[in-house]
Every structure is written in C-alpha cells, then in structure tokens.
Design a protein around this motif. Structure first.
Motif, PDB file in Angstrom:
ATOM      1  N   THR A 286     -86.693  59.575  -6.708  1.00  0.00           N
ATOM      2  CA  THR A 286     -86.753  58.455  -7.877  1.00  0.00           C
ATOM      3  C   THR A 286     -87.516  57.536  -7.260  1.00  0.00           C
ATOM      4  OG1 THR A 286     -85.087  57.033  -6.684  1.00  0.00           O
ATOM      5  CG2 THR A 286     -84.239  58.799  -8.036  1.00  0.00           C
ATOM      6  N   SER A 287     -88.032  56.600  -8.023  1.00  0.00           N
ATOM      7  CA  SER A 287     -88.968  55.599  -7.735  1.00  0.00           C
ATOM      8  C   SER A 287     -88.288  54.323  -6.749  1.00  0.00           C
ATOM      9  CB  SER A 287     -89.723  54.962  -8.942  1.00  0.00           C
ATOM     10  OG  SER A 287     -88.523  54.492  -9.568  1.00  0.00           O
ATOM     11  N   ARG A 288     -86.987  54.390  -6.724  1.00  0.00           N
ATOM     12  CA  ARG A 288     -86.295  53.607  -5.901  1.00  0.00           C
ATOM     13  C   ARG A 288     -86.114  53.822  -4.089  1.00  0.00           C
ATOM     14  NH1 ARG A 288     -83.122  50.485  -9.493  1.00  0.00           N
ATOM     15  NH2 ARG A 288     -81.338  50.064  -7.937  1.00  0.00           N
ATOM     16  N   SER A 289     -86.353  55.126  -4.016  1.00  0.00           N
ATOM     17  CA  SER A 289     -86.368  55.677  -2.627  1.00  0.00           C
ATOM     18  C   SER A 289     -87.461  56.577  -2.288  1.00  0.00           C
ATOM     19  CB  SER A 289     -84.907  56.321  -2.488  1.00  0.00           C
ATOM     20  OG  SER A 289     -83.901  55.380  -2.798  1.00  0.00           O
ATOM     21  N   TYR A 290     -88.199  55.885  -1.276  1.00  0.00           N
ATOM     22  CA  TYR A 290     -89.013  56.798  -0.733  1.00  0.00           C
ATOM     23  C   TYR A 290     -88.814  57.307   0.869  1.00  0.00           C
ATOM     24  CZ  TYR A 290     -92.154  55.426  -4.635  1.00  0.00           C
ATOM     25  OH  TYR A 290     -92.622  55.225  -5.882  1.00  0.00           O
ATOM     26  N   ARG A 291     -88.539  58.572   0.946  1.00  0.00           N
ATOM     27  CA  ARG A 291     -87.857  59.087   2.092  1.00  0.00           C
ATOM     28  C   ARG A 291     -88.891  59.476   3.087  1.00  0.00           C
ATOM     29  NH1 ARG A 291     -82.198  59.098   0.530  1.00  0.00           N
ATOM     30  NH2 ARG A 291     -81.967  58.633  -1.497  1.00  0.00           N
ATOM     31  N   LYS A 292     -88.732  58.996   4.128  1.00  0.00           N
ATOM     32  CA  LYS A 292     -89.911  59.397   5.156  1.00  0.00           C
ATOM     33  C   LYS A 292     -89.294  60.336   6.248  1.00  0.00           C
ATOM     34  CE  LYS A 292     -92.463  56.057   3.266  1.00  0.00           C
ATOM     35  NZ  LYS A 292     -93.783  56.226   2.775  1.00  0.00           N
ATOM     36  N   TRP A 293     -90.243  61.225   6.412  1.00  0.00           N
ATOM     37  CA  TRP A 293     -89.723  62.426   7.510  1.00  0.00           C
ATOM     38  C   TRP A 293     -90.804  62.965   7.975  1.00  0.00           C
ATOM     39  CZ3 TRP A 293     -91.501  67.394   6.240  1.00  0.00           C
ATOM     40  CH2 TRP A 293     -92.148  67.406   4.698  1.00  0.00           C
ATOM     41  N   CYS A 294     -90.608  63.749   9.458  1.00  0.00           N
ATOM     42  CA  CYS A 294     -91.616  64.171  10.340  1.00  0.00           C
ATOM     43  C   CYS A 294     -91.964  65.329   9.747  1.00  0.00           C
ATOM     44  CB  CYS A 294     -91.076  64.144  11.724  1.00  0.00           C
ATOM     45  SG  CYS A 294     -92.232  65.098  12.991  1.00  0.00           S
ATOM     46  N   LYS A 295     -93.349  65.778   9.438  1.00  0.00           N
ATOM     47  CA  LYS A 295     -93.811  67.130   9.021  1.00  0.00           C
ATOM     48  C   LYS A 295     -93.699  68.026  10.326  1.00  0.00           C
ATOM     49  CE  LYS A 295     -97.761  64.914   6.559  1.00  0.00           C
ATOM     50  NZ  LYS A 295     -99.149  64.927   6.785  1.00  0.00           N
ATOM     51  N   SER A 296     -93.549  67.680  11.622  1.00  0.00           N
ATOM     52  CA  SER A 296     -93.471  68.722  12.480  1.00  0.00           C
ATOM     53  C   SER A 296     -91.856  69.287  12.515  1.00  0.00           C
ATOM     54  CB  SER A 296     -93.802  68.027  13.879  1.00  0.00           C
ATOM     55  OG  SER A 296     -95.315  67.797  13.883  1.00  0.00           O
ATOM     56  N   CYS A 297     -91.072  68.267  12.666  1.00  0.00           N
ATOM     57  CA  CYS A 297     -89.622  68.753  13.092  1.00  0.00           C
ATOM     58  C   CYS A 297     -88.697  68.458  11.661  1.00  0.00           C
ATOM     59  CB  CYS A 297     -88.964  67.998  14.065  1.00  0.00           C
ATOM     60  SG  CYS A 297     -88.996  66.019  13.716  1.00  0.00           S
ATOM     61  N   GLY A 298     -89.275  67.888  10.686  1.00  0.00           N
ATOM     62  CA  GLY A 298     -88.403  67.657   9.493  1.00  0.00           C
ATOM     63  C   GLY A 298     -87.396  66.525   9.779  1.00  0.00           C
ATOM     64  N   GLY A 299     -87.388  65.908  10.847  1.00  0.00           N
ATOM     65  CA  GLY A 299     -86.572  64.606  11.181  1.00  0.00           C
ATOM     66  C   GLY A 299     -86.672  63.595  10.298  1.00  0.00           C
ATOM     67  N   HIS A 300     -85.596  62.959   9.980  1.00  0.00           N
ATOM     68  CA  HIS A 300     -85.563  61.803   8.884  1.00  0.00           C
ATOM     69  C   HIS A 300     -85.611  60.410   9.815  1.00  0.00           C
ATOM     70  CE1 HIS A 300     -83.371  64.414   5.995  1.00  0.00           C
ATOM     71  NE2 HIS A 300     -84.547  64.917   6.289  1.00  0.00           N
ATOM     72  N   LEU A 301     -86.459  59.494   9.330  1.00  0.00           N
ATOM     73  CA  LEU A 301     -86.781  58.322   9.882  1.00  0.00           C
ATOM     74  C   LEU A 301     -86.477  57.164   9.245  1.00  0.00           C
ATOM     75  CD1 LEU A 301     -90.004  59.863  10.953  1.00  0.00           C
ATOM     76  CD2 LEU A 301     -88.662  58.453  12.856  1.00  0.00           C
ATOM     77  N   PHE A 302     -86.627  56.920   7.980  1.00  0.00           N
ATOM     78  CA  PHE A 302     -86.443  55.543   7.176  1.00  0.00           C
ATOM     79  C   PHE A 302     -86.600  55.900   5.910  1.00  0.00           C
ATOM     80  CE2 PHE A 302     -90.650  54.999   8.741  1.00  0.00           C
ATOM     81  CZ  PHE A 302     -91.347  54.453   7.608  1.00  0.00           C
ATOM     82  N   THR A 303     -85.862  55.135   5.133  1.00  0.00           N
ATOM     83  CA  THR A 303     -86.335  55.177   3.541  1.00  0.00           C
ATOM     84  C   THR A 303     -86.726  53.955   2.998  1.00  0.00           C
ATOM     85  OG1 THR A 303     -84.355  56.775   3.384  1.00  0.00           O
ATOM     86  CG2 THR A 303     -85.061  55.490   1.339  1.00  0.00           C
ATOM     87  N   ASP A 304     -87.889  53.833   2.232  1.00  0.00           N
ATOM     88  CA  ASP A 304     -88.535  52.517   1.784  1.00  0.00           C
ATOM     89  C   ASP A 304     -87.864  52.414   0.452  1.00  0.00           C
ATOM     90  OD1 ASP A 304     -90.064  50.426   1.074  1.00  0.00           O
ATOM     91  OD2 ASP A 304     -91.925  51.707   0.846  1.00  0.00           O
ATOM     92  N   HIS A 305     -87.315  51.190   0.093  1.00  0.00           N
ATOM     93  CA  HIS A 305     -86.670  50.799  -1.208  1.00  0.00           C
ATOM     94  C   HIS A 305     -87.439  49.710  -1.622  1.00  0.00           C
ATOM     95  CE1 HIS A 305     -83.297  53.406  -0.475  1.00  0.00           C
ATOM     96  NE2 HIS A 305     -82.912  52.683   0.511  1.00  0.00           N
TER      97      HIS A 305
END
Ligand SMILES: [Zn+2]
Ligand SMILES: [Zn+2]
Length: 155
Positions: A69-88
């Motif tokens: 959704t346009s409310r949550s931009y979820r950020k993750w690492c392309k190498s390991c798939g690990g999640h880091l943060f979500t931009d709202h």
C-alpha cells in the motif's frame, strides 16, 4: 551543541546498515496482520522516528522496497532478505524495527492493532483497538483480557 546518541544495526547478512540518531517519537508493539506476515513473528516491536533521524549508513544500493500500500514502504536487503525498516510517508515517520537497532533499549509505551492479536500480552500498557486518533485510528482501547477471552471462546 549537544551531541545526540546514535544507534546502528544491520540486516541479517550485514550488507545494509541503518543508523538512528536522537530519540524516537513513539515505541510499542503492533499486533496487525500485515506486521505479522511481513515479519514472520506474532508481533512487531516498533520504534517510530522522524525521517531526518534515520540514515542508511552502509549498502544503500542493496536496499529494496516493497509497498503493498502507499502507506508502508518496507525496506529489505537484496542479499539476505533481511528486513530493516518501514517508511510511513503519510505519518512522516519511519518504523525501525526494534530488533534492527539492538543498542537502542526498547521502551514500549503502547500496543496498537490489539484487536488483531494472536499473542495477548499482559504488561499493563494501553491496548489500542487499532490506532491512536492522531494517527487516523478510532482511539479506542481494549481491556488486556478481552482478546484472551475471545480466543478461548473461539477455542
Ligand atoms: Zn543483508
Ligand atoms: Zn502492524
């Protein structure tokens, strides 16, 4: 000038590092279904920061974004798939998952989206049914026991 504390953390493989500086605007636990399926855990321990407090200090080109959704931009690492943060962006806040910045001591103030919980927590903190009014929610709170009772009712 006052020096502000910084808190860094990385994805699972270490390629991407994020650094938060200062203090978050809010901290707590989110029990919503989106957090659950994205994090693959029953709750998301969140820390919400102003965007200017957050910097990607390593591996920015390795950071990918998924937005359902346009409310949550979820950020993750392309190498390991690990999640880091979500931009709202609509709140002007960034959720750096508490587990991402282990040197910052998580001091939860509130539980949100508690109506969706699968892991009721009796810790005496307020349990918002959805979100606080100022974040577009109903502002309603639920008793801690209610979800437990509901779950027992449902078997
Ligand atoms: Zn990684
Ligand atoms: Zn959530």
């Amino acid at each position: 000038m006052e020096t502000q504390e910084s808190y860094s953390g990385t994805c699972f493989c270490g390629a991407v590092e994020v650094t938060a500086t200062g203090a978050p605007a809010a901290m707590g636990y989110c029990h919503c279904d989106s957090c659950r399926t994205w994090s693959a855990s029953p709750v998301n321990a969140f820390t919400l920061w102003k965007p200017e407090s957050i910097r990607v200090t390593r591996g920015a080109d390795n950071l990918a974004t998924f937005n359902k959704t346009s409310r949550s931009y979820r950020k993750w690492c392309k190498s390991c798939g690990g999640h880091l943060f979500t931009d709202h962006p609509h709140w002007g806040l960034i959720d750096v998952y508490a587990a991402t910045i282990p040197t910052y001591r998580h001091q939860p103030q509130v539980h949100v989206n508690y109506a969706e919980t699968v892991l009721p927590m009796k810790d005496g903190l307020p349990k918002m049914k959805d979100l606080p009014k100022e974040m577009g929610g109903s502002g309603e709170t639920l008793p801690e026991e209610r979800s437990v009772a509901l779950e027992m009712e449902l078997g």
